[in-house]
Scaffold this motif. Sequence first.
Motif, PDB file in Angstrom:
ATOM      1  N   ALA A   1      26.595  50.044  48.901  1.00  0.00           N
ATOM      2  CA  ALA A   1      27.467  50.630  49.927  1.00  0.00           C
ATOM      3  C   ALA A   1      28.936  50.487  49.572  1.00  0.00           C
ATOM      4  N   GLY A   2      29.227  49.824  48.447  1.00  0.00           N
ATOM      5  CA  GLY A   2      30.608  49.630  48.033  1.00  0.00           C
ATOM      6  C   GLY A   2      31.262  48.406  48.635  1.00  0.00           C
ATOM      7  N   THR A   3      30.467  47.534  49.256  1.00  0.00           N
ATOM      8  CA  THR A   3      31.011  46.298  49.811  1.00  0.00           C
ATOM      9  C   THR A   3      31.176  45.281  48.691  1.00  0.00           C
ATOM     10  N   MET A   4      32.356  44.694  48.611  1.00  0.00           N
ATOM     11  CA  MET A   4      32.672  43.802  47.509  1.00  0.00           C
ATOM     12  C   MET A   4      32.705  42.341  47.967  1.00  0.00           C
ATOM     13  N   THR A   5      32.055  41.485  47.195  1.00  0.00           N
ATOM     14  CA  THR A   5      32.110  40.044  47.407  1.00  0.00           C
ATOM     15  C   THR A   5      32.855  39.428  46.230  1.00  0.00           C
ATOM     16  N   GLU A   6      34.020  38.895  46.499  1.00  0.00           N
ATOM     17  CA  GLU A   6      34.867  38.343  45.445  1.00  0.00           C
ATOM     18  C   GLU A   6      34.350  36.989  44.980  1.00  0.00           C
ATOM     19  N   LEU A   7      34.231  36.833  43.664  1.00  0.00           N
ATOM     20  CA  LEU A   7      33.782  35.584  43.074  1.00  0.00           C
ATOM     21  C   LEU A   7      34.920  34.817  42.405  1.00  0.00           C
ATOM     22  N   LEU A   8      35.840  35.555  41.810  1.00  0.00           N
ATOM     23  CA  LEU A   8      36.961  34.939  41.109  1.00  0.00           C
ATOM     24  C   LEU A   8      38.112  35.926  41.048  1.00  0.00           C
ATOM     25  N   ARG A   9      39.305  35.447  41.368  1.00  0.00           N
ATOM     26  CA  ARG A   9      40.505  36.280  41.274  1.00  0.00           C
ATOM     27  C   ARG A   9      41.620  35.428  40.690  1.00  0.00           C
ATOM     28  N   GLU A  10      42.240  35.908  39.620  1.00  0.00           N
ATOM     29  CA  GLU A  10      43.293  35.159  38.943  1.00  0.00           C
ATOM     30  C   GLU A  10      44.464  36.081  38.615  1.00  0.00           C
ATOM     31  N   THR A  11      45.670  35.535  38.668  1.00  0.00           N
ATOM     32  CA  THR A  11      46.883  36.262  38.288  1.00  0.00           C
ATOM     33  C   THR A  11      47.759  35.357  37.441  1.00  0.00           C
ATOM     34  N   ARG A  12      48.218  35.879  36.308  1.00  0.00           N
ATOM     35  CA  ARG A  12      49.169  35.150  35.469  1.00  0.00           C
ATOM     36  C   ARG A  12      50.266  36.124  35.043  1.00  0.00           C
ATOM     37  N   ILE A  13      51.487  35.645  35.001  1.00  0.00           N
ATOM     38  CA  ILE A  13      52.601  36.448  34.506  1.00  0.00           C
ATOM     39  C   ILE A  13      52.660  36.282  32.987  1.00  0.00           C
ATOM     40  N   VAL A  14      52.478  37.405  32.261  1.00  0.00           N
ATOM     41  CA  VAL A  14      52.521  37.354  30.792  1.00  0.00           C
ATOM     42  C   VAL A  14      53.701  38.145  30.229  1.00  0.00           C
ATOM     43  N   ARG A  15      54.301  39.025  31.065  1.00  0.00           N
ATOM     44  CA  ARG A  15      55.457  39.844  30.671  1.00  0.00           C
ATOM     45  C   ARG A  15      55.176  40.598  29.362  1.00  0.00           C
ATOM     46  N   LEU A  16      54.030  41.299  29.321  1.00  0.00           N
ATOM     47  CA  LEU A  16      53.686  42.087  28.134  1.00  0.00           C
ATOM     48  C   LEU A  16      54.762  43.120  27.829  1.00  0.00           C
ATOM     49  N   GLY A  17      55.404  43.647  28.856  1.00  0.00           N
ATOM     50  CA  GLY A  17      56.402  44.697  28.668  1.00  0.00           C
ATOM     51  C   GLY A  17      57.788  44.198  28.310  1.00  0.00           C
ATOM     52  N   GLN A  18      57.902  42.938  27.948  1.00  0.00           N
ATOM     53  CA  GLN A  18      59.207  42.371  27.575  1.00  0.00           C
ATOM     54  C   GLN A  18      59.878  43.210  26.491  1.00  0.00           C
ATOM     55  N   GLY A  19      61.038  43.798  26.819  1.00  0.00           N
ATOM     56  CA  GLY A  19      61.828  44.548  25.849  1.00  0.00           C
ATOM     57  C   GLY A  19      61.293  45.911  25.463  1.00  0.00           C
ATOM     58  N   VAL A  20      60.159  46.326  26.027  1.00  0.00           N
ATOM     59  CA  VAL A  20      59.548  47.598  25.619  1.00  0.00           C
ATOM     60  C   VAL A  20      60.461  48.790  25.912  1.00  0.00           C
ATOM     61  N   ASP A  21      61.169  48.744  27.047  1.00  0.00           N
ATOM     62  CA  ASP A  21      62.035  49.875  27.407  1.00  0.00           C
ATOM     63  C   ASP A  21      63.106  50.110  26.341  1.00  0.00           C
ATOM     64  N   ALA A  22      63.557  49.041  25.690  1.00  0.00           N
ATOM     65  CA  ALA A  22      64.627  49.157  24.683  1.00  0.00           C
ATOM     66  C   ALA A  22      64.083  49.358  23.274  1.00  0.00           C
TER      67      ALA A  22
END
Length: 312
Positions: free
Chosen positions: A23-44
Amino acid sequence: MRVAAFDCGTNSLRLLVADIDEAGTMTELLRETRIVRLGQGVDATGEFAPEALERTFAVTQEYADAAAEFAPEKIRFVATSASRDVKNRDEFFAGIFAILGVVPDVITGDEEAHLSFLGATAGRSASEGPFLVMDLGGGSTELVLGTEAVESAVSMDIGSVRLTERHMSTDQPDDGQVRAAVTDIDEHLDRAAEVVDLAAARTFIGVAGTVTTLTAGILDLDSYQRERIHGAKLTVADVERQVDALLRMDREARAALPYMHPGRVDVIAAGGLIFARVVARVADAVRAAGGKLTITVSETDILDGIALDLAS
């Protein structure tokens, strides 16, 4: 079905492991966030910095080890704005494949809009629509209009990291820097309004780390509290007051805020300007058309959309 969804943006790398039923119902088991700044300097420079790749690969390995404990049936690694046009993305692809055994999916702005909309509107009644979802990332900002499906969308080449690197000091921006950033945002918004009918919105949903962090400040939280941020109702004045306060702070003062992630300290003011200008423009357009706008915040976003889409 058990899935593992990876969302690699310009600023952050996130993981969601979840069970999703038919039915599309989601049960969350693990959620993580880390700042890695992959885009560092990419614009330049137009390419990933070696140290940015190193940070991203290290966190991906940590996530891979954590996800493996749940034995997901499907894995998808989605990469967004920063990965679209870089010269050395093959190096990025090879590194992720070596860790996860899957090639990163560098999605288009249109697919990013679809996934953001799917995640942000999950569980909401169509009677609250039309929805205008704003996914404010590090490299780009998407505006997505729809009720039960995406009707129109636009991706703007402005985000918290990109705007900071273009215009703003990472300590305390001066008036000239702020004016330059606002001009940049407004020019992008002028073009976006030709694609997406801002006046049609009835519920504005802001998603992603800049929006949720600003909301923590508006709510005056003593720590980052996901359950209180999700579903919070805001006003344009709330957002503008919070952004004005951030612009008056130096880096040390921003870093001392109890809800502030260290990886957002340098870019939160620029991201806040984007949020403030967008929400004010939308509210003005809706008001001029005789409508009424609800402004809310969602902790479910493109990461949840990736998981839901993967299961379907």
